[in-house]
Design a protein around this motif. Structure first.
Motif, PDB file in Angstrom:
ATOM      1  N   ARG A   1      -0.988   4.591   5.918  1.00 17.50           N
ATOM      2  CA  ARG A   1      -1.605   5.663   5.136  1.00 17.50           C
ATOM      3  C   ARG A   1      -2.983   5.235   4.638  1.00 17.50           C
ATOM      4  NH1 ARG A   1       0.811   8.217  -0.462  1.00 17.50           N
ATOM      5  NH2 ARG A   1      -0.338  10.206  -0.414  1.00 17.50           N
TER       6      ARG A   1
ATOM      7  N   ALA B   1      -1.361  12.486   4.033  1.00 20.95           N
ATOM      8  CA  ALA B   1      -0.097  12.841   3.391  1.00 20.95           C
ATOM      9  C   ALA B   1       0.935  11.746   3.634  1.00 20.95           C
ATOM     10  CB  ALA B   1       0.409  14.172   3.930  1.00 20.95           C
ATOM     11  N   LYS B   2       1.799  11.562   2.664  1.00 22.10           N
ATOM     12  CA  LYS B   2       2.856  10.557   2.753  1.00 22.10           C
ATOM     13  C   LYS B   2       3.801  10.868   3.915  1.00 22.10           C
ATOM     14  CE  LYS B   2       6.695   8.745  -0.019  1.00 22.10           C
ATOM     15  NZ  LYS B   2       7.446   8.915  -1.312  1.00 22.10           N
ATOM     16  N   ASP B   3       4.195   9.834   4.647  1.00 21.52           N
ATOM     17  CA  ASP B   3       5.161   9.950   5.750  1.00 21.52           C
ATOM     18  C   ASP B   3       4.679  10.895   6.846  1.00 21.52           C
ATOM     19  OD1 ASP B   3       6.973   8.217   4.461  1.00 21.52           O
ATOM     20  OD2 ASP B   3       7.800   9.871   3.297  1.00 21.52           O
ATOM     21  N   THR B   4       3.396  10.787   7.197  1.00 15.02           N
ATOM     22  CA  THR B   4       2.847  11.550   8.328  1.00 15.02           C
ATOM     23  C   THR B   4       2.108  10.597   9.251  1.00 15.02           C
ATOM     24  OG1 THR B   4       0.779  12.070   7.160  1.00 15.02           O
ATOM     25  CG2 THR B   4       2.598  13.669   6.985  1.00 15.02           C
TER      26      THR B   4
ATOM     27  N   ASP C   1      -2.725  14.835   2.003  1.00 16.03           N
ATOM     28  CA  ASP C   1      -2.164  15.140   0.692  1.00 16.03           C
ATOM     29  C   ASP C   1      -2.962  16.316   0.145  1.00 16.03           C
ATOM     30  OD1 ASP C   1      -2.030  15.175  -2.213  1.00 16.03           O
ATOM     31  OD2 ASP C   1      -1.008  13.258  -2.095  1.00 16.03           O
TER      32      ASP C   1
ATOM     33  N   LEU D   1       4.315  15.521  11.283  1.00 13.89           N
ATOM     34  CA  LEU D   1       5.466  15.133  10.481  1.00 13.89           C
ATOM     35  C   LEU D   1       6.253  13.992  11.121  1.00 13.89           C
ATOM     36  CD1 LEU D   1       6.824  18.654   9.432  1.00 13.89           C
ATOM     37  CD2 LEU D   1       5.140  17.201   8.266  1.00 13.89           C
TER      38      LEU D   1
ATOM     39  N   GLN E   1      10.425  14.360   7.702  1.00 14.06           N
ATOM     40  CA  GLN E   1      10.632  15.539   6.861  1.00 14.06           C
ATOM     41  C   GLN E   1      11.648  16.491   7.506  1.00 14.06           C
ATOM     42  OE1 GLN E   1       7.682  14.335   7.749  1.00 14.06           O
ATOM     43  NE2 GLN E   1       6.399  14.046   5.953  1.00 14.06           N
TER      44      GLN E   1
ATOM     45  N   ASP F   1      11.095  17.771   1.154  1.00 10.65           N
ATOM     46  CA  ASP F   1      10.334  16.707   1.804  1.00 10.65           C
ATOM     47  C   ASP F   1       8.865  17.107   1.968  1.00 10.65           C
ATOM     48  OD1 ASP F   1      12.694  15.263   2.053  1.00 10.65           O
ATOM     49  OD2 ASP F   1      13.118  16.076   4.045  1.00 10.65           O
TER      50      ASP F   1
ATOM     51  N   GLU G   1       7.360  16.635  -1.364  1.00 13.95           N
ATOM     52  CA  GLU G   1       7.236  15.210  -1.649  1.00 13.95           C
ATOM     53  C   GLU G   1       6.003  14.620  -0.976  1.00 13.95           C
ATOM     54  OE1 GLU G   1       8.043  11.322  -2.977  1.00 13.95           O
ATOM     55  OE2 GLU G   1       8.842  13.257  -3.643  1.00 13.95           O
ATOM     56  N   SER G   2       5.687  15.100   0.229  1.00 14.29           N
ATOM     57  CA  SER G   2       4.509  14.619   0.950  1.00 14.29           C
ATOM     58  C   SER G   2       3.232  15.344   0.541  1.00 14.29           C
ATOM     59  CB  SER G   2       4.719  14.785   2.464  1.00 14.29           C
ATOM     60  OG  SER G   2       5.766  13.962   2.929  1.00 14.29           O
TER      61      SER G   2
END
Length: 399
Positions: free
Chosen positions: A194, A211-214, A243, A343, A346, A351, A354-355
């Motif tokens: 990230r 964005a988180k977890d992407t 994000d 993604l 997610q 989710d 969250e992201s």
């Protein structure tokens, strides 16, 4: 022209969808593109040795299903291995500069869809798990928008042939090599994890955090079965989801783009906490205002897409007139809904929240790529690297 269409069908079959024996192909086509659909189906049936089905539609509603049979009798055909889908996009169906009532456009989903402004529907439990593609088919209205009122049919096919590299066998190799190049870039960028991304243009600068977890996406796609394909051609860009509250700064459009039948030129945006707080344009500001009124997230910065500035697409597509080419033409900053292909894990609406991904009914890609653009990545470990200078990827910055 017949030879060009045959070459284009081969490109779709051999490079884009990578059809193989046993594939069951379904082709969605409106009446205006049925002739090409039949040609594509006939060539595909030879490759798959299976029935190819043309789904004839009228404004999206199914009219008829037309089976195209292979040469072999059914008893000699290979077993069906799986489904493959494609949709032929008539470029002339796009309304381009057709005026619309801006006061009501934001309230009509059909109008937004007609202009290619709807974001991807967020169906996290129904992601497509088979090879699929959008196949554009050129027409005089599309060509006239790009080449001017004096453009001939020969000019149109010359442009389309150039964009898709179908004039000779080298074009087939080009897209495979391009897929490899973009896969390499995605791999190197994703290895950084990230990052915060800083874009600097001519008298503007903006920064935003992934964005988180992407992951970075774009180019060739690979299914869990490891089967690869191109969902669209041409491919030049890779993109990152942001994000939705992280972007801050200003940016300016580098070339004209279309919103609700109006040309937006010289647009400038100020962004705070991910949201456009001020904007202006030499032309088309009223169309932007109408689009931004759709929902509260329509003005949120959701994605950054990076493409080299020295490509055939960048030189020949001087303005973003059709959404199919918008992201591949040059680097863009996207306002509105995010892209699902970024993604990772997610699965539920929570989710997405969250992201901090931006969920909006609409999205628009604003072109920002030119010879002034530079892009720097700032990793969470404190390292910094330049990945684009003067609008061109710096491959050494990816190492």
């Amino acid at each position: 022209m017949e030879n060009l269409l045959t070459q284009y069908a081969r490109l779709v079959i051999e490079v884009q969808l990578k059809l193989r024996e046993g594939d069951s192909l379904s082709i969605n086509s409106e009446a205006s593109t049925l002739t090409f659909a039949r040609l594509l189906a006939q060539k595909a049936a030879l490759a798959t040795r299976q029935t190819v089905t043309i789904v004839h539609t009228n404004h999206g509603k199914v009219v008829d299903a037309i089976p195209i049979e292979p040469i072999e009798k059914e008893i000699f055909r290979p077993p069906v291995q799986g489904a493959v889908m494609c949709h032929i996009v008539d470029l002339d169906e796009h309304p381009y500069l057709t005026p619309t009532d801006l006061n009501t456009a934001a309230e009509e989903v059909t109008t937004l869809g007609k202009y290619g402004l709807l974001a991807d529907p967020v169906f996290l439990d129904r992601r497509i798990a088979v090879p699929w593609a959008n196949i554009p088919y050129p027409g005089p209205r599309w060509a006239l928008q790009l080449l001017g009122t004096q453009a001939s049919e020969e000019d149109m096919w010359r442009l389309f042939t150039t964009l898709y590299r179908i004039e000779d066998e080298h074009g087939f190799r080009f897209w495979e090599e391009q897929g490899n190049l973009l896969a390499y870039r995605k791999q190197k960028l994703n290895e950084r994890g990230r990052c915060r991304i800083r874009l600097v243009g001519d008298l503007w600068e903006i920064g935003a955090t992934m964005a988180k977890d992407t992951l970075w996406a774009g180019g060739r796609q690979t299914l869990p079965s490891q089967r690869s394909f191109f969902s669209s051609l041409p491919v030049q860009a890779i993109h990152a989801a942001l994000d939705g509250k992280s972007a801050k700064g200003t940016f300016t459009s580098s070339r004209p783009f279309y919103v609700l039948g109006q040309v937006v030129k010289g647009a400038r945006f100020t962004v705070e906490d991910g949201l456009v707080t001020e904007y202006a344009a030499q032309t088309g500001k009223e169309a932007l205002t109408a689009l931004f009124s759709v929902d509260e997230n329509a003005k949120r910065v959701s994605e950054i897409s990076l493409a080299d500035h020295d490509t055939v697409e960048s030189h020949y597509l001087e303005k973003s007139i059709h959404p199919h080419f918008a992201r591949e033409m040059t680097s863009t900053i996207v306002l509105g809904g995010f892209s699902l292909d970024n993604l990772t894990t997610q699965q539920y609406e929570g989710d997405i929240e969250e992201s901090a991904l931006c969920s909006s009914l609409v999205r628009v890609a604003v072109p920002v790529g030119d010879s002034h653009l530079s892009v720097t990545l700032h990793s969470e470990d404190g390292s910094e690297s330049s990945v684009m200078e003067e609008g061109i990827f710096t491959e050494e910055g990816l190492v």
